[in-house]
Design a protein around this motif. Sequence first.
Motif, short mmCIF file in Angstrom:
data_model
loop_
_atom_site.label_atom_id
_atom_site.label_comp_id
_atom_site.label_asym_id
_atom_site.label_seq_id
_atom_site.Cartn_x
_atom_site.Cartn_y
_atom_site.Cartn_z
N THR A 58 1.08 -1.44 -0.28
CA THR A 58 0.04 -0.13 -0.15
C THR A 58 1.10 1.30 -0.20
N SER A 59 0.69 2.44 -0.88
CA SER A 59 0.99 3.74 -0.25
C SER A 59 0.31 4.56 -0.62
N LEU A 60 0.52 6.39 -0.05
CA LEU A 60 -0.48 7.20 0.04
C LEU A 60 0.51 8.29 -0.26
N ARG A 61 1.81 8.70 -0.36
CA ARG A 61 2.79 9.36 -1.37
C ARG A 61 3.14 9.31 -2.44
N THR A 62 3.47 7.28 -2.16
CA THR A 62 4.93 7.13 -4.00
C THR A 62 3.34 7.43 -4.86
N ARG A 119 6.37 -1.13 -6.58
CA ARG A 119 7.30 -1.48 -5.15
C ARG A 119 6.64 -3.32 -4.83
N GLU A 151 10.30 1.55 -3.97
CA GLU A 151 10.87 0.71 -2.35
C GLU A 151 10.40 -0.32 -2.86
N HIS A 156 15.33 3.00 -0.49
CA HIS A 156 13.94 3.25 -1.46
C HIS A 156 14.20 4.92 -1.36
N GLN A 159 12.26 8.22 -1.87
CA GLN A 159 12.16 9.16 -0.60
C GLN A 159 14.07 9.38 -0.56
N CYS A 304 9.29 9.69 6.94
CA CYS A 304 9.51 9.47 5.79
C CYS A 304 7.43 9.42 6.15
N LEU A 305 7.06 9.36 6.94
CA LEU A 305 5.80 8.61 7.25
C LEU A 305 5.07 8.19 6.31
N PRO A 306 4.35 7.53 6.71
CA PRO A 306 3.50 7.70 7.99
C PRO A 306 4.12 6.85 9.32
N ARG A 332 8.13 14.63 -2.01
CA ARG A 332 8.23 12.94 -2.70
C ARG A 332 7.59 13.70 -4.30
N1 CP Z 1 6.87 7.77 2.44
C1 CP Z 1 6.23 6.46 1.82
O1 CP Z 1 6.92 6.21 1.17
O2 CP Z 1 5.04 6.50 2.03
P1 CP Z 1 4.17 5.16 0.90
O3 CP Z 1 4.16 4.39 2.11
O4 CP Z 1 2.39 6.38 1.41
O5 CP Z 1 3.85 5.41 -0.20
#
Ligand code: CP
Length: 345
Positions: A58-62, A119, A151, A156, A159, A304-306, A332
């Motif tokens: 899963t991912s939000l930012r990437t 990823r 990642e 990563h 990042q 890097c979050l979360p 990013r």
């Molecule tokens: N920092 C990062 O890779 O965030 P995601 O897991 O939300 O993509």
Amino acid sequence: MSNTQLNGKDFLTWLDFDRDEIDAILETAHDLKRKQIRGELQTDVLPAKSLFMLFYNTSLRTRNSFEAGMTQLGGHAHFLQPGAVYTPALKGEEEAYSTERVSDVARVLSEMGDAISIRIYGNKTGWEYGKGYKILKKFAEWASIPIINMEDDGYHPCQALADVMTMQEKMGEDLTGKKFTMSWAYSGSVEKPLSVPQSAIISAGMMGMDVTLAHPEGFDLDPEVLNSTEKLAKKHGGDFEIVHDMEEGFEGADVVYPKSWTVQPTDGGTADLDKAEKLFSENEDWITTEDKMGLTNDAYYMHCLPADRDMEVTDEVIDGPNSVVFEEAGNRLHAQKGLLSLLLS
Ligand code: CP
């Protein structure tokens, strides 16, 4: 903006690139960000180009930074979710995949678009260190278009581009000699790959920073990454040390990057998550607080979050004046636009 030397290259780890190449990506990223702030359209950079994004995790930012970035550059990103499209199912070794082979997926997508990003780490690779990277290398072997690492278990690199870009915005382009502390931090979940800390120390080393790696005994990173970090730091005017005390790591730091990672053998075998649980519970005091930030040289707080609030870090720190985590997340987008524009143009 164009740099033909990077055109067509894969981006799997910073260790495949020299400082001039990384500088070119970062300079392009800063330039594109400035243009975006001025409201200049950038849709002529990668017109009608396609990026295929394969997310096993899963991912939000990437996901959103790649997708928005391709749109802003005039191209398009396709979100490919395993299970919804034919993708390698990752069972067994090499070509023994149950749905469609890496060699076939890579060659098919190469006929249709301009890059593939992937990823894959953690429970998707059975917590076998290096397995995600091997799959990326396999894609790179068969694809005729760039493979971008979004990642894996060990790296990563995108990042790291955003992290360095953020530090340059805060402290200037030349980061030589600034103290960068990558610290382990406690989390309620042990399912954390080594990718972020490893890419962070490699990149800080390449920037010539004085890199400190702080972690409790038993949380060692890949010896090859440690060796590369030391060589890079010394080559570029910095240094590298490892300490086993969070306060000691924070002392005098210009930047702190406290982040959890699991206990994982890097020389074969899978992670023993029960052992990791025990070691994690013995180190719950590795949390970033205002008191610990007080030991630093008024350091920037990065993540890097979360982030796991109240475990890795207190709200006061992550929401406080020294935190740059949201600009870091935003970068990013800009860092990857720099990367994409050079690899795909
Ligand atoms: N920092 C990062 O890779 O965030 P995601 O897991 O939300 O993509």
